[in-house]
Design an enzyme around this catalytic site. Structure first.
Site, PDB file in Angstrom:
ATOM      1  N   SER A   1      53.954  42.335  33.596  1.00 53.27           N
ATOM      2  CA  SER A   1      52.763  41.618  34.070  1.00 53.27           C
ATOM      3  C   SER A   1      51.527  42.515  34.022  1.00 53.27           C
ATOM      4  O   SER A   1      51.626  43.733  34.203  1.00 53.27           O
ATOM      5  CB  SER A   1      53.005  41.172  35.517  1.00 53.27           C
ATOM      6  OG  SER A   1      51.786  40.833  36.144  1.00 53.27           O
TER       7      SER A   1
ATOM      8  N   GLN B   1      52.301  40.333  29.558  1.00 54.57           N
ATOM      9  CA  GLN B   1      51.616  39.125  30.047  1.00 54.57           C
ATOM     10  C   GLN B   1      50.187  39.456  30.424  1.00 54.57           C
ATOM     11  O   GLN B   1      49.923  40.421  31.144  1.00 54.57           O
ATOM     12  CB  GLN B   1      52.374  38.558  31.256  1.00 54.57           C
ATOM     13  CG  GLN B   1      51.698  37.373  31.919  1.00 54.57           C
ATOM     14  CD  GLN B   1      50.804  37.793  33.076  1.00 54.57           C
ATOM     15  OE1 GLN B   1      51.123  38.740  33.794  1.00 54.57           O
ATOM     16  NE2 GLN B   1      49.680  37.109  33.247  1.00 54.57           N
TER      17      GLN B   1
ATOM     18  N   TYR C   1      46.490  38.543  32.077  1.00 57.44           N
ATOM     19  CA  TYR C   1      45.525  37.789  32.871  1.00 57.44           C
ATOM     20  C   TYR C   1      44.155  38.188  32.353  1.00 57.44           C
ATOM     21  O   TYR C   1      43.907  39.368  32.084  1.00 57.44           O
ATOM     22  CB  TYR C   1      45.633  38.152  34.356  1.00 57.44           C
ATOM     23  CG  TYR C   1      46.760  37.458  35.092  1.00 57.44           C
ATOM     24  CD1 TYR C   1      47.039  36.111  34.891  1.00 57.44           C
ATOM     25  CD2 TYR C   1      47.527  38.161  36.025  1.00 57.44           C
ATOM     26  CE1 TYR C   1      48.069  35.487  35.588  1.00 57.44           C
ATOM     27  CE2 TYR C   1      48.557  37.529  36.723  1.00 57.44           C
ATOM     28  CZ  TYR C   1      48.823  36.192  36.496  1.00 57.44           C
ATOM     29  OH  TYR C   1      49.838  35.563  37.176  1.00 57.44           O
TER      30      TYR C   1
ATOM     31  N   THR D   1      49.018  33.656  30.420  1.00 58.09           N
ATOM     32  CA  THR D   1      49.380  32.731  31.506  1.00 58.09           C
ATOM     33  C   THR D   1      48.177  31.846  31.822  1.00 58.09           C
ATOM     34  O   THR D   1      47.081  32.338  32.077  1.00 58.09           O
ATOM     35  CB  THR D   1      49.821  33.521  32.752  1.00 58.09           C
ATOM     36  OG1 THR D   1      50.986  34.270  32.396  1.00 58.09           O
ATOM     37  CG2 THR D   1      50.164  32.602  33.905  1.00 58.09           C
TER      38      THR D   1
ATOM     39  N   LYS E   1      51.935  30.511  28.561  1.00 56.28           N
ATOM     40  CA  LYS E   1      52.856  30.236  29.668  1.00 56.28           C
ATOM     41  C   LYS E   1      52.181  29.429  30.761  1.00 56.28           C
ATOM     42  O   LYS E   1      51.066  29.780  31.195  1.00 56.28           O
ATOM     43  CB  LYS E   1      53.336  31.573  30.231  1.00 56.28           C
ATOM     44  CG  LYS E   1      54.108  31.506  31.538  1.00 56.28           C
ATOM     45  CD  LYS E   1      54.658  32.871  31.902  1.00 56.28           C
ATOM     46  CE  LYS E   1      55.387  32.883  33.222  1.00 56.28           C
ATOM     47  NZ  LYS E   1      54.479  32.866  34.383  1.00 56.28           N
TER      48      LYS E   1
ATOM     49  N   HIS F   1      54.924  28.246  37.292  1.00 59.60           N
ATOM     50  CA  HIS F   1      54.779  29.509  38.015  1.00 59.60           C
ATOM     51  C   HIS F   1      55.741  29.579  39.208  1.00 59.60           C
ATOM     52  O   HIS F   1      55.450  30.168  40.240  1.00 59.60           O
ATOM     53  CB  HIS F   1      53.333  29.635  38.500  1.00 59.60           C
ATOM     54  CG  HIS F   1      52.715  31.006  38.363  1.00 59.60           C
ATOM     55  ND1 HIS F   1      51.770  31.310  37.411  1.00 59.60           N
ATOM     56  CD2 HIS F   1      52.886  32.151  39.065  1.00 59.60           C
ATOM     57  CE1 HIS F   1      51.392  32.575  37.551  1.00 59.60           C
ATOM     58  NE2 HIS F   1      52.054  33.111  38.529  1.00 59.60           N
TER      59      HIS F   1
HETATM   60  C1  LIG Z   1      56.651  37.567  43.016  1.00 57.02           C
HETATM   61  C2  LIG Z   1      56.218  36.875  41.774  1.00 57.02           C
HETATM   62  C3  LIG Z   1      55.128  37.389  41.059  1.00 57.02           C
HETATM   63  C4  LIG Z   1      54.718  36.746  39.887  1.00 57.02           C
HETATM   64  N1  LIG Z   1      53.692  37.292  39.155  1.00 57.02           N
HETATM   65  C5  LIG Z   1      53.362  36.743  37.966  1.00 57.02           C
HETATM   66  C6  LIG Z   1      52.407  37.373  37.124  1.00 57.02           C
HETATM   67  O1  LIG Z   1      51.868  38.439  37.432  1.00 57.02           O
HETATM   68  N2  LIG Z   1      52.111  36.768  35.948  1.00 57.02           N
HETATM   69  C7  LIG Z   1      52.701  35.587  35.547  1.00 57.02           C
HETATM   70  O2  LIG Z   1      52.404  35.079  34.478  1.00 57.02           O
HETATM   71  N3  LIG Z   1      53.616  34.978  36.331  1.00 57.02           N
HETATM   72  C8  LIG Z   1      53.967  35.529  37.500  1.00 57.02           C
HETATM   73  N4  LIG Z   1      54.941  34.946  38.270  1.00 57.02           N
HETATM   74  C9  LIG Z   1      55.620  33.730  37.779  1.00 57.02           C
HETATM   75  C10 LIG Z   1      56.856  34.086  36.939  1.00 57.02           C
HETATM   76  O3  LIG Z   1      56.501  34.668  35.717  1.00 57.02           O
HETATM   77  C11 LIG Z   1      57.707  32.840  36.636  1.00 57.02           C
HETATM   78  O4  LIG Z   1      56.909  31.856  36.027  1.00 57.02           O
HETATM   79  C12 LIG Z   1      58.354  32.258  37.890  1.00 57.02           C
HETATM   80  O5  LIG Z   1      58.836  33.290  38.732  1.00 57.02           O
HETATM   81  C13 LIG Z   1      59.495  31.346  37.491  1.00 57.02           C
HETATM   82  O6  LIG Z   1      60.087  30.779  38.620  1.00 57.02           O
HETATM   83  P1  LIG Z   1      61.397  31.352  39.354  1.00 57.02           P
HETATM   84  O7  LIG Z   1      60.920  32.477  40.205  1.00 57.02           O
HETATM   85  O8  LIG Z   1      61.879  30.189  40.125  1.00 57.02           O
HETATM   86  O9  LIG Z   1      62.338  31.835  38.263  1.00 57.02           O
HETATM   87  C14 LIG Z   1      55.368  35.566  39.449  1.00 57.02           C
HETATM   88  C15 LIG Z   1      56.452  35.069  40.170  1.00 57.02           C
HETATM   89  C16 LIG Z   1      56.890  35.709  41.324  1.00 57.02           C
HETATM   90  C17 LIG Z   1      58.079  35.156  42.057  1.00 57.02           C
END
Ligand SMILES: Cc1cc2nc3c(=O)[nH]c(=O)nc-3n(C[C@H](O)[C@H](O)[C@H](O)COP(=O)(O)O)c2cc1C
Length: 380
Positions: A105, A126, A128, A154, A250, A274
């Site tokens: 990330s 990824q 931002y 994203t 994404k 997300h």
């Molecule tokens: C703690 C946490 C931090 C996340 N940070 C990002 C991020 O920095 N960038 C991003 O594109 N998605 C982020 N996500 C989303 C994840 O990439 C992903 O889409 C999501 O966790 C999928 O759902 P799941 O946790 O049920 O598997 C984050 C998710 C969590 C749980």
């Protein structure tokens, strides 16, 4: 004893200070979409098949033109390095050992270069997008220099999210650490000692950005101030022009968006909300998947995430046309409980569940799941 992802979640809950566990485990507002994501899998049921010689099974997938050992990708997650010292490196190494991609990330603690130096396999990055496009350009150039095989843009963050657990715990970019957080840390000594012994936490990718200041608090505020909520289709074209390797977008649940993203030259879309962390009340991703596969599935890889806690869910998503599944919390629970070993354990649990499930439904190769769906899956 750890036998499934839920056990890893419990282990993470015990080890982490509450504000960090809630950051990982929580979602936006009433957390409805997070619950719906998981519940959506239960509306599809298997019908097992018999006498198909399941002595040998193949779990390998092909994603973005590259072979991988399992149809899984570790999803980009901010702050992973707060769960375990150098957590992103721990996760990237576990992914490498398992033969699957790791996605770093933008909001990671370890920088692109640190992850590069600690691993051999190409990882994904990824992105931002910040208001100051020079920072964005610089991140893209660094991902390129590190040989990242895919850039993941994203797009489901039209605005900041409201996660009420974080607000209550004062774990937001704008709030200083309060007394309750200190007590929280002191009462979780295993985590606190490990973090004290590890390197000082910061947003590794922003360390060279002077305006962001030093230290995680100042950098967090900088990120919050500088997220670009004006992002639109022109920016997608701009990013496509900057990045020559595979581009993944994404955070899509509408087929019209998916089609336009593919028209703009993306190589894959991730059907994702997300993990329910942005728009509460949003459609569960499994419900959104079939229409997107139908619309763009012959032109690009459709990937999937949100709600995966079981290999059975991976099998269902693949049967509905996903080429691979990203997992977020499932691996973070492992990371928080036991670092690299815990991530390896999370991947092994999902792998074993996928393996036993395909044997019981009588499909020896995960690559055949979508084509043969009607043989073993009963609809919603
Ligand atoms: C703690 C946490 C931090 C996340 N940070 C990002 C991020 O920095 N960038 C991003 O594109 N998605 C982020 N996500 C989303 C994840 O990439 C992903 O889409 C999501 O966790 C999928 O759902 P799941 O946790 O049920 O598997 C984050 C998710 C969590 C749980």
């Amino acid at each position: 004893m750890i036998v499934n992802i839920r056990d890893l979640r419990e282990a993470a809950r015990r080890r982490l200070p509450r504000f960090l566990f809630d950051y990982v485990d929580g979602a936006a507002y009433d957390e409805k979409t997070m619950r719906w994501n998981e519940a959506a899998f239960d509306r599809w049921r298997f019908r097992h098949r018999v006498l198909n010689d399941m002595s040998e099974r193949r779990l390998g997938a092909s994603v973005l033109g590259a072979d991988q050992a399992l149809p899984l990708i570790l999803a980009p997650t901010g702050f992973a390095g707060l769960l375990w010292p150098r957590g992103e490196i721990a996760a990237a190494r576990a992914a490498e050992a398992a033969g699957i991609p790791f996605c770093l990330s933008t909001a990671s603690i370890c920088s692109i270069e640190e992850v590069r130096a600690a691993t051999k396999a190409p990882f994904w990055f990824q992105l931002y997008v910040t208001k100051d496009r020079e920072i964005t350009k610089n991140l893209i150039a660094r991902a390129d220099a590190a040989g990242c095989s895919a850039l993941v843009l994203t797009v489901d963050i039209a605005m900041r999210a409201n996660r009420e657990r974080d607000a209550r715990n004062r774990f937001t970019a704008r709030s200083a650490i309060g007394l309750s957080s200190w007590i929280d840390m002191v009462t979780h000594p295993a985590w606190s000692l490990a973090m004290l012994r590890g390197p000082k936490a910061q947003f590794g990718n922003l360390a060279s950005v002077q305006a962001a200041g030093a230290g995680i608090m100042s950098q967090g505020e900088f990120v919050a101030r500088n997220m670009d909520f004006s992002l639109d289709w022109k920016d997608l074209d701009w990013i496509r022009a900057q990045w020559k390797r595979k581009l993944v977008v994404k955070g899509v649940v509408h087929p019209d968006d998916a089609a336009r993203i593919v028209d703009a030259g993306a190589d894959a879309v991730v059907v994702s909300n997300h993990g329910g962390r942005q728009l509460d009340g949003d459609v569960p991703t499994l419900d959104a998947l079939p229409a997107i596969v139908e619309r763009v599935g012959t032109r690009v890889d459709v990937l999937f995430d949100s709600g995966i806690r079981r290999g059975q869910s991976v099998v269902k998503a693949l049967a509905l046309g996903a080429k691979g599944c990203l997992v977020g919390r499932a691996f973070l629970y492992g990371l928080a409980s036991a670092g690299e070993t815990g991530v390896a354990q999370a991947i092994a649990i999902l792998k074993d569940e996928i393996d036993t499930t395909i044997a019981h439904i009588g499909v020896a190769d995960v690559l055949d799941l979508a084509r043969r769906r009607d043989e073993f899956l009963l609809g919603a």
